[in-house]
Design an enzyme around this catalytic site. Structure first.
Site, PDB file in Angstrom:
ATOM      1  N   ASP A  33       0.785  -1.089   0.135  1.00  0.00           N
ATOM      2  CA  ASP A  33       0.076   0.112   0.019  1.00  0.00           C
ATOM      3  C   ASP A  33       1.026   1.243   0.063  1.00  0.00           C
ATOM      4  O   ASP A  33       2.125   1.229   0.279  1.00  0.00           O
ATOM      5  CB  ASP A  33      -1.035  -0.010   1.312  1.00  0.00           C
ATOM      6  CG  ASP A  33      -2.127   0.767   1.146  1.00  0.00           C
ATOM      7  OD1 ASP A  33      -3.191   0.105   0.945  1.00  0.00           O
ATOM      8  OD2 ASP A  33      -2.046   2.067   0.934  1.00  0.00           O
ATOM      9  N   ASN A  82      -5.945  -5.020  -5.889  1.00  0.00           N
ATOM     10  CA  ASN A  82      -7.233  -4.259  -5.069  1.00  0.00           C
ATOM     11  C   ASN A  82      -7.044  -2.836  -4.975  1.00  0.00           C
ATOM     12  O   ASN A  82      -7.906  -2.365  -4.852  1.00  0.00           O
ATOM     13  CB  ASN A  82      -7.429  -5.220  -3.911  1.00  0.00           C
ATOM     14  CG  ASN A  82      -8.383  -4.379  -3.032  1.00  0.00           C
ATOM     15  OD1 ASN A  82      -9.626  -4.432  -3.395  1.00  0.00           O
ATOM     16  ND2 ASN A  82      -7.850  -3.784  -2.102  1.00  0.00           N
ATOM     17  N   TYR A 111     -13.847   6.267 -13.243  1.00  0.00           N
ATOM     18  CA  TYR A 111     -13.878   5.089 -12.402  1.00  0.00           C
ATOM     19  C   TYR A 111     -14.650   4.055 -13.041  1.00  0.00           C
ATOM     20  O   TYR A 111     -13.957   2.885 -13.219  1.00  0.00           O
ATOM     21  CB  TYR A 111     -14.795   5.561 -11.055  1.00  0.00           C
ATOM     22  CG  TYR A 111     -14.659   4.321 -10.164  1.00  0.00           C
ATOM     23  CD1 TYR A 111     -13.492   3.995  -9.230  1.00  0.00           C
ATOM     24  CD2 TYR A 111     -15.682   3.209  -9.964  1.00  0.00           C
ATOM     25  CE1 TYR A 111     -13.501   3.109  -8.324  1.00  0.00           C
ATOM     26  CE2 TYR A 111     -15.873   2.495  -9.071  1.00  0.00           C
ATOM     27  CZ  TYR A 111     -14.760   2.389  -8.275  1.00  0.00           C
ATOM     28  OH  TYR A 111     -14.855   1.168  -7.590  1.00  0.00           O
ATOM     29  N   LYS A 114     -12.833   0.423 -14.293  1.00  0.00           N
ATOM     30  CA  LYS A 114     -13.244  -0.809 -13.908  1.00  0.00           C
ATOM     31  C   LYS A 114     -13.710  -2.026 -14.889  1.00  0.00           C
ATOM     32  O   LYS A 114     -13.361  -2.945 -14.899  1.00  0.00           O
ATOM     33  CB  LYS A 114     -14.324  -0.577 -12.927  1.00  0.00           C
ATOM     34  CG  LYS A 114     -13.711   0.143 -11.487  1.00  0.00           C
ATOM     35  CD  LYS A 114     -12.762  -0.702 -10.630  1.00  0.00           C
ATOM     36  CE  LYS A 114     -12.202  -0.214  -9.398  1.00  0.00           C
ATOM     37  NZ  LYS A 114     -11.253  -0.730  -8.652  1.00  0.00           N
ATOM     38  N   THR A 164     -16.526   1.109   3.413  1.00  0.00           N
ATOM     39  CA  THR A 164     -14.940   1.287   3.620  1.00  0.00           C
ATOM     40  C   THR A 164     -14.923   2.812   3.586  1.00  0.00           C
ATOM     41  O   THR A 164     -15.558   3.539   3.138  1.00  0.00           O
ATOM     42  CB  THR A 164     -14.198   0.759   2.550  1.00  0.00           C
ATOM     43  OG1 THR A 164     -14.421   1.367   1.361  1.00  0.00           O
ATOM     44  CG2 THR A 164     -14.455  -0.883   2.313  1.00  0.00           C
TER      45      THR A 164
HETATM   46  N1  LIG Z   1     -16.073   0.361  -1.032  1.00  0.00           N
HETATM   47  C1  LIG Z   1     -16.852  -0.032  -2.239  1.00  0.00           C
HETATM   48  O1  LIG Z   1     -17.981   0.123  -2.206  1.00  0.00           O
HETATM   49  C2  LIG Z   1     -16.034  -0.416  -3.491  1.00  0.00           C
HETATM   50  C3  LIG Z   1     -16.855  -0.867  -4.517  1.00  0.00           C
HETATM   51  C4  LIG Z   1     -16.574  -1.392  -5.508  1.00  0.00           C
HETATM   52  C5  LIG Z   1     -15.252  -1.564  -5.785  1.00  0.00           C
HETATM   53  N2  LIG Z   1     -14.444  -1.123  -4.889  1.00  0.00           N
HETATM   54  C6  LIG Z   1     -12.916  -1.288  -5.017  1.00  0.00           C
HETATM   55  O2  LIG Z   1     -12.345  -2.008  -4.026  1.00  0.00           O
HETATM   56  C7  LIG Z   1     -11.011  -1.573  -3.799  1.00  0.00           C
HETATM   57  C8  LIG Z   1     -10.585  -1.358  -2.415  1.00  0.00           C
HETATM   58  O3  LIG Z   1     -11.410  -0.139  -2.126  1.00  0.00           O
HETATM   59  P1  LIG Z   1     -11.934  -0.087  -0.533  1.00  0.00           P
HETATM   60  O4  LIG Z   1     -13.286   0.205  -0.784  1.00  0.00           O
HETATM   61  O5  LIG Z   1     -11.350  -1.203   0.200  1.00  0.00           O
HETATM   62  O6  LIG Z   1     -11.100   1.414  -0.440  1.00  0.00           O
HETATM   63  P2  LIG Z   1     -10.051   1.968   0.650  1.00  0.00           P
HETATM   64  O7  LIG Z   1     -10.027   3.235   0.540  1.00  0.00           O
HETATM   65  O8  LIG Z   1     -10.596   1.410   2.149  1.00  0.00           O
HETATM   66  O9  LIG Z   1      -8.753   1.203   0.408  1.00  0.00           O
HETATM   67  C9  LIG Z   1      -8.020   1.343  -0.779  1.00  0.00           C
HETATM   68  C10 LIG Z   1      -6.459   1.156  -0.652  1.00  0.00           C
HETATM   69  O10 LIG Z   1      -5.710   1.492  -1.628  1.00  0.00           O
HETATM   70  C11 LIG Z   1      -4.621   2.150  -1.235  1.00  0.00           C
HETATM   71  N3  LIG Z   1      -4.039   2.947  -2.670  1.00  0.00           N
HETATM   72  C12 LIG Z   1      -4.584   3.942  -3.271  1.00  0.00           C
HETATM   73  N4  LIG Z   1      -3.768   4.141  -4.275  1.00  0.00           N
HETATM   74  C13 LIG Z   1      -2.646   3.255  -4.276  1.00  0.00           C
HETATM   75  C14 LIG Z   1      -1.777   3.383  -5.206  1.00  0.00           C
HETATM   76  N5  LIG Z   1      -1.328   4.072  -6.015  1.00  0.00           N
HETATM   77  N6  LIG Z   1      -0.883   2.087  -4.751  1.00  0.00           N
HETATM   78  C15 LIG Z   1      -0.980   1.475  -3.638  1.00  0.00           C
HETATM   79  N7  LIG Z   1      -2.174   1.586  -3.137  1.00  0.00           N
HETATM   80  C16 LIG Z   1      -2.724   2.568  -3.214  1.00  0.00           C
HETATM   81  C17 LIG Z   1      -5.117   3.086  -0.364  1.00  0.00           C
HETATM   82  O11 LIG Z   1      -3.894   3.643   0.455  1.00  0.00           O
HETATM   83  C18 LIG Z   1      -6.180   2.202   0.589  1.00  0.00           C
HETATM   84  O12 LIG Z   1      -5.301   1.531   1.559  1.00  0.00           O
HETATM   85  C19 LIG Z   1     -10.682  -0.431  -4.849  1.00  0.00           C
HETATM   86  O13 LIG Z   1     -10.315  -0.990  -6.034  1.00  0.00           O
HETATM   87  C20 LIG Z   1     -12.131  -0.062  -5.141  1.00  0.00           C
HETATM   88  O14 LIG Z   1     -12.401   0.544  -6.222  1.00  0.00           O
HETATM   89  C21 LIG Z   1     -14.708  -0.738  -3.465  1.00  0.00           C
END
Ligand SMILES: NC(=O)c1ccc[n+]([C@@H]2O[C@H](COP(=O)([O-])OP(=O)(O)OC[C@H]3O[C@@H](n4cnc5c(N)ncnc54)[C@H](O)[C@@H]3O)[C@@H](O)[C@H]2O)c1
Length: 251
Positions: free
Chosen positions: A37, A90, A155, A159, A190
């Site tokens: 991360d 992720n 976004y 995806k 989250t």
């Molecule tokens: N939360 C939702 O509702 C949801 C829905 C669909 C998809 N997602 C996807 O799930 C994944 C995780 O999201 P989340 O909801 O856990 O969010 P989150 O913000 O809790 O976690 C995302 C993590 O990615 C890290 N990150 C961001 N940019 C980065 C980079 N350039 N290099 C390395 N790390 C990086 C951040 O520091 C963070 O720890 C993402 O790809 C997001 O698009 C989330």
């Protein structure tokens, strides 16, 4: 026997949300985990939590936009634990909300760089590391990768791209015993969705909740269970798929 006994896994975006929950579950199921991360403090806290419960993990500060950082991440996991079996790509960001015509090119590039090129950067090195022995790669897409998202074109495009990349690579690497699938979460509680940096105010949040058949946001741990299944040998016939965990939003 735990599901991931003796396996070695990488989790990007492992410091928070879905990545964090998955890193913890992987370790609980016997995997040794590289938590990657940009957020070092939160990533180290995840490693500490894993170690407190007798698991093995290390943190690698990684910006998935940087090819060299992704190469070093894979090398670090292989150097430390001897091989790579599982990768959960992720890390992601939501990007700003607004009409397509108003998206600044720099913002578009940032979202695509992290959400799509970041997955590609990781996969290139993971595939090389896995080619001799096989493995399982899970890439986080979204239900926004399956349908249009008014106000979230960058976004949604990123995806959709993750799903295309996942499908193409799955067709290429099945013969090497590498399975590659995409996770499509719905709305998960989250920091991206419910934290202070979220784009959704209370009204928008309530409206989103109503689109779910279960009338609630999901928990990161509920996504992690699907990722665990895809990572484990239990999903031995699954590749090139996208797995929706969305409480019926797209139903
Ligand atoms: N939360 C939702 O509702 C949801 C829905 C669909 C998809 N997602 C996807 O799930 C994944 C995780 O999201 P989340 O909801 O856990 O969010 P989150 O913000 O809790 O976690 C995302 C993590 O990615 C890290 N990150 C961001 N940019 C980065 C980079 N350039 N290099 C390395 N790390 C990086 C951040 O520091 C963070 O720890 C993402 O790809 C997001 O698009 C989330």
């Amino acid at each position: 026997m735990t599901l991931l006994h003796n396996k070695v896994a990488i989790v990007t975006g492992g410091a928070s949300g879905i990545g964090r929950a998955t890193a913890l579950l992987f370790a609980q199921e016997g995997a040794r985990v590289a938590v990657a991360d940009m957020n070092e403090a939160a990533g180290l806290a995840v490693v500490a939590q894993i170690e407190q419960t007798g698991g093995q993990a290390f943190f690698q500060r990684t910006d998935v936009r940087q090819d060299l950082a992704c190469s070093e991440l894979v090398d670090a996991a292989v150097d430390r634990y001897g091989r790579l079996d599982i990768a959960f790509n992720n890390a992601g960001v939501s990007g700003t909300v607004g009409l397509t015509q108003n998206i600044a090119l720099a913002e578009w590039r940032k979202v695509l760089d992290i959400n799509l090129t970041g997955v590609f950067n990781c996969m290139v090195h993971q595939l090389r590391a896995m080619k001799a022995r096989g493995g399982s790669i899970i890439n986080t897409a979204s239900i926004m990768g399956l349908q249009g998202t008014p106000g979230g074109a960058a976004y949604s495009a990123s995806k959709h791209g993750v799903i295309g990349l996942t499908r193409s690579a799955a067709l290429e690497y099945g013969k090497y015993g590498i399975r590659i699938n995409a996770l499509c979460p719905g709305f998960v509680a989250t920091p991206m969705v419910v934290g202070p940096d979220s784009h959704f105010d209370d009204q928008a949040t309530q409206a989103l909740v109503k689109t779910t058949a279960l009338r609630r946001f999901g928990e990161p741990e509920e996504q992690a269970q699907m990722v665990l299944w895809l990572a484990s040998d239990k999903s031995s016939y699954a590749t090139g798929g996208h797995f929706v965990v969305d409480a019926g939003v797209t139903a």
